[in-house]
Design a protein around this motif. Structure first.
Motif, mmCIF file in Angstrom:
data_model
loop_
_atom_site.group_PDB
_atom_site.id
_atom_site.type_symbol
_atom_site.label_atom_id
_atom_site.label_comp_id
_atom_site.label_asym_id
_atom_site.label_seq_id
_atom_site.Cartn_x
_atom_site.Cartn_y
_atom_site.Cartn_z
ATOM 1 N N LEU A 362 0.805 -1.219 0.000
ATOM 2 C CA LEU A 362 0.000 0.000 0.000
ATOM 3 C C LEU A 362 0.838 1.268 0.000
ATOM 4 C CD1 LEU A 362 -2.850 -0.913 2.519
ATOM 5 C CD2 LEU A 362 -3.076 -0.589 0.054
ATOM 6 N N ARG A 363 2.070 1.151 0.374
ATOM 7 C CA ARG A 363 2.876 2.367 0.524
ATOM 8 C C ARG A 363 3.116 3.063 -0.823
ATOM 9 N NH1 ARG A 363 7.959 0.786 4.036
ATOM 10 N NH2 ARG A 363 8.329 3.038 3.950
ATOM 11 N N GLU A 364 3.405 2.302 -1.872
ATOM 12 C CA GLU A 364 3.714 2.914 -3.152
ATOM 13 C C GLU A 364 2.491 3.579 -3.773
ATOM 14 O OE1 GLU A 364 6.026 4.471 -5.911
ATOM 15 O OE2 GLU A 364 6.707 3.331 -4.157
ATOM 16 N N PRO A 365 1.318 2.921 -3.832
ATOM 17 C CA PRO A 365 0.129 3.630 -4.350
ATOM 18 C C PRO A 365 -0.198 4.887 -3.552
ATOM 19 C CG PRO A 365 -0.289 1.283 -4.267
ATOM 20 C CD PRO A 365 1.015 1.506 -3.571
ATOM 21 N N LEU A 366 -0.020 4.810 -2.207
ATOM 22 C CA LEU A 366 -0.324 5.979 -1.385
ATOM 23 C C LEU A 366 0.640 7.119 -1.694
ATOM 24 C CD1 LEU A 366 -2.081 7.176 0.824
ATOM 25 C CD2 LEU A 366 -0.502 6.213 2.523
ATOM 26 N N ARG A 367 1.910 6.796 -1.901
ATOM 27 C CA ARG A 367 2.875 7.832 -2.259
ATOM 28 C C ARG A 367 2.502 8.479 -3.603
ATOM 29 N NH1 ARG A 367 8.888 5.432 -1.008
ATOM 30 N NH2 ARG A 367 8.825 5.550 1.264
ATOM 31 N N THR A 368 2.126 7.629 -4.534
ATOM 32 C CA THR A 368 1.723 8.157 -5.847
ATOM 33 C C THR A 368 0.531 9.090 -5.701
ATOM 34 O OG1 THR A 368 2.533 6.140 -6.893
ATOM 35 C CG2 THR A 368 0.995 7.513 -8.172
ATOM 36 N N LEU A 369 -0.451 8.675 -4.912
ATOM 37 C CA LEU A 369 -1.628 9.500 -4.673
ATOM 38 C C LEU A 369 -1.231 10.820 -4.042
ATOM 39 C CD1 LEU A 369 -4.704 9.877 -4.610
ATOM 40 C CD2 LEU A 369 -4.708 8.657 -2.404
ATOM 41 N N LEU A 370 -0.323 10.767 -3.072
ATOM 42 C CA LEU A 370 0.114 11.989 -2.404
ATOM 43 C C LEU A 370 0.833 12.920 -3.379
ATOM 44 C CD1 LEU A 370 0.415 13.623 0.173
ATOM 45 C CD2 LEU A 370 2.489 12.306 0.711
ATOM 46 N N ARG A 371 1.668 12.381 -4.241
ATOM 47 C CA ARG A 371 2.394 13.221 -5.198
ATOM 48 C C ARG A 371 1.426 13.892 -6.176
ATOM 49 N NH1 ARG A 371 6.276 8.979 -5.232
ATOM 50 N NH2 ARG A 371 5.371 8.133 -7.159
ATOM 51 N N ILE A 373 -1.720 14.626 -5.638
ATOM 52 C CA ILE A 373 -2.488 15.663 -4.942
ATOM 53 C C ILE A 373 -1.637 16.916 -4.785
ATOM 54 C CG2 ILE A 373 -3.598 16.277 -2.767
ATOM 55 C CD1 ILE A 373 -4.437 13.378 -2.473
ATOM 56 N N GLN A 374 -0.370 16.694 -4.387
ATOM 57 C CA GLN A 374 0.532 17.838 -4.231
ATOM 58 C C GLN A 374 0.765 18.531 -5.590
ATOM 59 O OE1 GLN A 374 3.834 15.800 -2.411
ATOM 60 N NE2 GLN A 374 3.203 16.418 -0.320
ATOM 61 N N LEU A 375 0.872 17.740 -6.688
ATOM 62 C CA LEU A 375 1.054 18.314 -8.017
ATOM 63 C C LEU A 375 -0.192 19.107 -8.421
ATOM 64 C CD1 LEU A 375 2.801 18.566 -10.567
ATOM 65 C CD2 LEU A 375 1.771 16.413 -11.368
ATOM 66 N N LEU A 376 -1.387 18.559 -8.107
ATOM 67 C CA LEU A 376 -2.625 19.265 -8.403
ATOM 68 C C LEU A 376 -2.676 20.586 -7.656
ATOM 69 C CD1 LEU A 376 -5.462 19.323 -9.699
ATOM 70 C CD2 LEU A 376 -6.290 18.052 -7.692
ATOM 71 N N GLU A 377 -2.262 20.541 -6.387
ATOM 72 C CA GLU A 377 -2.266 21.765 -5.585
ATOM 73 C C GLU A 377 -1.326 22.811 -6.183
ATOM 74 O OE1 GLU A 377 -1.544 23.059 -0.915
ATOM 75 O OE2 GLU A 377 -0.565 21.282 -1.730
ATOM 76 N N ALA A 388 -11.858 24.877 -2.100
ATOM 77 C CA ALA A 388 -11.130 23.818 -2.803
ATOM 78 C C ALA A 388 -9.714 23.689 -2.258
ATOM 79 C CB ALA A 388 -11.110 24.111 -4.299
ATOM 80 N N GLN A 389 -9.101 24.839 -1.898
ATOM 81 C CA GLN A 389 -7.769 24.784 -1.301
ATOM 82 C C GLN A 389 -7.808 24.023 0.031
ATOM 83 O OE1 GLN A 389 -4.775 25.642 -2.139
ATOM 84 N NE2 GLN A 389 -5.091 26.875 -4.021
ATOM 85 N N GLY A 390 -8.894 24.225 0.785
ATOM 86 C CA GLY A 390 -9.023 23.486 2.045
ATOM 87 C C GLY A 390 -9.148 21.992 1.819
ATOM 88 N N LYS A 394 -6.565 19.181 3.312
ATOM 89 C CA LYS A 394 -7.014 18.031 4.137
ATOM 90 C C LYS A 394 -6.639 16.705 3.476
ATOM 91 C CE LYS A 394 -10.887 20.288 6.479
ATOM 92 N NZ LYS A 394 -12.359 20.289 6.692
ATOM 93 N N ALA A 395 -6.729 16.646 2.141
ATOM 94 C CA ALA A 395 -6.366 15.409 1.446
ATOM 95 C C ALA A 395 -4.899 15.101 1.628
ATOM 96 C CB ALA A 395 -6.723 15.528 -0.040
ATOM 97 N N VAL A 396 -4.049 16.159 1.545
ATOM 98 C CA VAL A 396 -2.611 15.950 1.742
ATOM 99 C C VAL A 396 -2.328 15.499 3.167
ATOM 100 C CG1 VAL A 396 -0.362 17.116 1.810
ATOM 101 C CG2 VAL A 396 -1.949 17.565 -0.077
ATOM 102 N N ASP A 397 -2.936 16.157 4.165
ATOM 103 C CA ASP A 397 -2.709 15.780 5.578
ATOM 104 C C ASP A 397 -3.149 14.345 5.841
ATOM 105 O OD1 ASP A 397 -1.690 18.266 6.054
ATOM 106 O OD2 ASP A 397 -3.553 19.075 6.934
#
Length: 615
Positions: A362-371, A373-377, A388-390, A394-397
């Motif tokens: 699960l760690r690799e998919p979660l990292r991809t998801l986090l990246r 989200i951060q790229l979208l931000e 939307a910024q909030g 929250k998604a990143v946290d």
């Protein structure tokens, strides 16, 4: 009074020798010729002297006859038909306290107790009307009277004599006071013994032995035999083999073997046997007996005691059956428990394997998801409104929190899978942990002190994680004051007992057990996943120890745990087994040991990734 007529030498000689108990002068009696059937007095025969003696030498002198009288072993009194005393010997004077002159011519009643004198006169007259020999020990209860008035028991034998035409009676008197006292003492002792024997709750017995000591027959058995086996005392004693018939058939051979050994060695007879009672009951008896022997060591009789232990034996048998049942049920429960433990072990192993694999995958998919989200931000920041910024924040946290949770789950599943046991210097471990937590310690202005820490036997990476979790918790859950943390150690048998004491916010008593469970967090305001103390307990238990906490809210907490000692003695440890601040290794606030930071199980490089959970 007139002197009595002198007896002839022949008659006096035979009579006195008979009284004195000398041989060759036994009185003879014959039936009267008229067929009356009563014994009649005859002149006593002369003693037989050796052949060749002239007749003139067969008559002894008066002095010799008196010497024979004086040598008699008892008092001798000769009285005439009217009861007047005509002759006494020296023992008469000693026995009754009179001198000879005080007795001669006086009636014999002077020697009889006053209460018997009236009846004695009539008894004397009856005897003289029908004189006969009355031996001693004729079953009469007789008493004599001393001059002082003292009475004493006597035995009296009577022998009628005829001297010329005068009829006399010779009385031999024996004092039996000592015998009566001995008999009384014997009766008293026998009564006490019988009371004792027949009062105890057991059967006492005596049994005669034959010459070969192969058979016994009862001499005595106490009345308790009837309560024990239903046979009366009389029945038991009159039937010499009743005891053997009632002995349980299965115990007879063993009885013969053990009893033969008792007779041959002299060892006490001590064993348990079964008897068959009159009503068919089986009675368990514990018998103890000894063989009494004569001066030559030959067995005379057996004496002993037998206790009824039937109730105790039945209770023991019931207890034995209960124990067997209990052992069987315990064995079944243990087998069932072991089976469940094996199943639980397999289940836990499967869960650990699943957690290990799941956390890893699960760690690799979660990292991809986090990246993403951060790229979208980053790319859409200008196009997103505040709401939307909030959402993005929250998604990143939450993604980061999920990443930490998966990392801690992965760490928990790895405990016990990697590394082998080896000596671990806990002083080095503490320095390494302080180095890895340097930033957090400096930010909190924490002060860490320790005793001289020992070397333990364990997996180094796990012990580092153990110390790291406990010290990190002490910093995270601090109070208003700067954290002060002390690590102590003392020897307890083959284990070392460690303590980590802090001055933090403390823990309420109802949570002291729950805090070691997976996912337990006492405060949602402080970041964490709830794996820190769960990991600590798993590490300690893997090393064969236990961990627990003591705390009071607002007064800080102290965590105790055991780890196995590396050897019988550690040179650098506290010899008294008690930590002392005067010999402590004092670390400055934000101490940096200079050692390489211990990598955390998380692959993330952010400072928050070092957090391996919280209370």
């Amino acid at each position: 009074m007139n002197e009595p007529e002198e007896l002839s030498y022949e008659q006096a000689e035979a009579a006195l020798r008979n009284i004195a108990g000398l041989p060759g002068a036994a009185a003879t009696m014959r039936r009267s010729a008229n067929g009356g059937g009563r014994p009649a007095e005859t002149p006593l025969p002369l003693p037989q002297l050796p052949p060749g003696k002239p007749p003139a030498e067969r008559a002894w002198g008066e002095a010799t006859l008196r010497a024979v009288l004086e040598s008699a072993p008892d008092a001798v009194i000769i009285a005439d038909a009217e009861g007047a005393i005509v002759l006494v010997n020296r023992l008469t004077e000693e026995l009754f306290g009179y001198v000879r002159e005080e007795l001669l011519g006086r009636p014999v009643e002077i020697l009889v107790p006053e209460r018997f004198r009236g009846a004695h006169v009539g008894q004397r007259a009856s005897y003289m009307a029908d004189p006969h020999v009355r031996p001693m020990g004729a079953g009469l209860d007789l008493y004599g009277r001393h001059k002082s008035g003292r009475e004493f028991p006597v035995e009296i034998s009577l022998s009628p004599l005829r001297v010329k035409d005068e009829r006399l009676v010779a009385a031999t008197v024996r004092d039996i006071s000592r015998r009566r006292q001995a008999e009384m003492h014997l009766r008293n002792a026998e009564a006490r013994y019988r009371t004792l024997v027949e009062g105890i709750p057991a059967v006492t017995f005596m049994a005669a032995l034959d010459e070969s000591a192969a058979e016994i027959s009862e001499l005595y058995v106490s009345p308790q035999i009837e309560a024990l086996l239903g046979f009366s005392q009389k029945e038991w004693l009159e039937d010499p083999v009743l005891w053997h018939r009632q002995l349980h058939p299965d115990d007879r051979d063993r009885w013969h073997e053990e009893f033969a050994q008792t007779c041959s060695t002299g060892a006490p007879f001590n064993s348990v046997y079964r008897f068959i009672a009159r009503d068919g009951r089986v009675v368990w008896v514990h018998g103890h007996a000894q063989v009494v022997r004569d001066g030559q060591g030959r067995p005379l009789f057996l004496q002993g005691v037998a206790f009824d232990i039937t109730e105790r034996r039945l209770a023991e048998e019931a207890m034995e059956r209960l124990n067997q049942l209990l052992e069987r049920r315990v064995a079944e429960a243990v087998a069932e428990s072991e089976q469940r433990a094996e199943e639980l072990g397999r289940s836990n192993e499967a869960l650990d394997q699943f957690a290990y694999v799941a956390s890893h995958d699960l760690r690799e998919p979660l990292r991809t998801l986090l990246r993403y989200i951060q790229l979208l931000e980053k790319r859409c920041r200008d196009d997103l409104d505040e709401t939307a910024q909030g959402y993005v924040t929250k998604a990143v946290d939450n993604a980061r929190q999920m990443n930490q949770l998966i990392s801690d789950l992965h760490t928990h599943s790895r405990i016990g899978r990697e590394g082998g046991f080896a000596p671990v210097d806990c002083s080095d471990v503490l320095s390494e942990v302080c180095g890895s937590l340097r930033a957090a310690l400096e930010d909190a202005q924490a002060e860490i002190t320790s005793d001289a820490l020992p070397t333990v036997l364990g997996v180094r990476a796990e012990i580092v994680l153990l110390f790291q979790n406990l010290i990190q918790n002490a910093v995270k859950f601090r109070g208003d004051a700067a954290p002060t943390i002390h690590v102590g150690a003392r020897r307890e048998g083959k284990m070392w007992r460690f303590s980590v004491q802090d001055n933090g916010m403390g823990i309420e008593s109802q949570y002291l057990e729950r805090i070691f469970s997976i996912g337990e967090r006492l405060s949602r305001k402080i970041p964490g996943t709830g794996f820190g103390l769960a990991n600590a307990r798993k590490i300690v238990e893997r090393h064969g120890g236990t961990i627990w906490a003591e705390s009071q809210p607002g007064a800080g907490s102290c965590f105790h745990f055991h780890l196995p000692a590396a050897s019988a003695a550690d040179d650098h440890t506290d010899p008294d087994g008690v930590g002392s601040l005067f010999r402590s290794t004092r670390q400055p606030r934000g101490h940096n040991s200079g050692r390489k930071r211990l990598p955390t199980p998380s692959d993330a490089a952010t400072p928050s990734d070092a957090d391996s959970g919280g209370r």
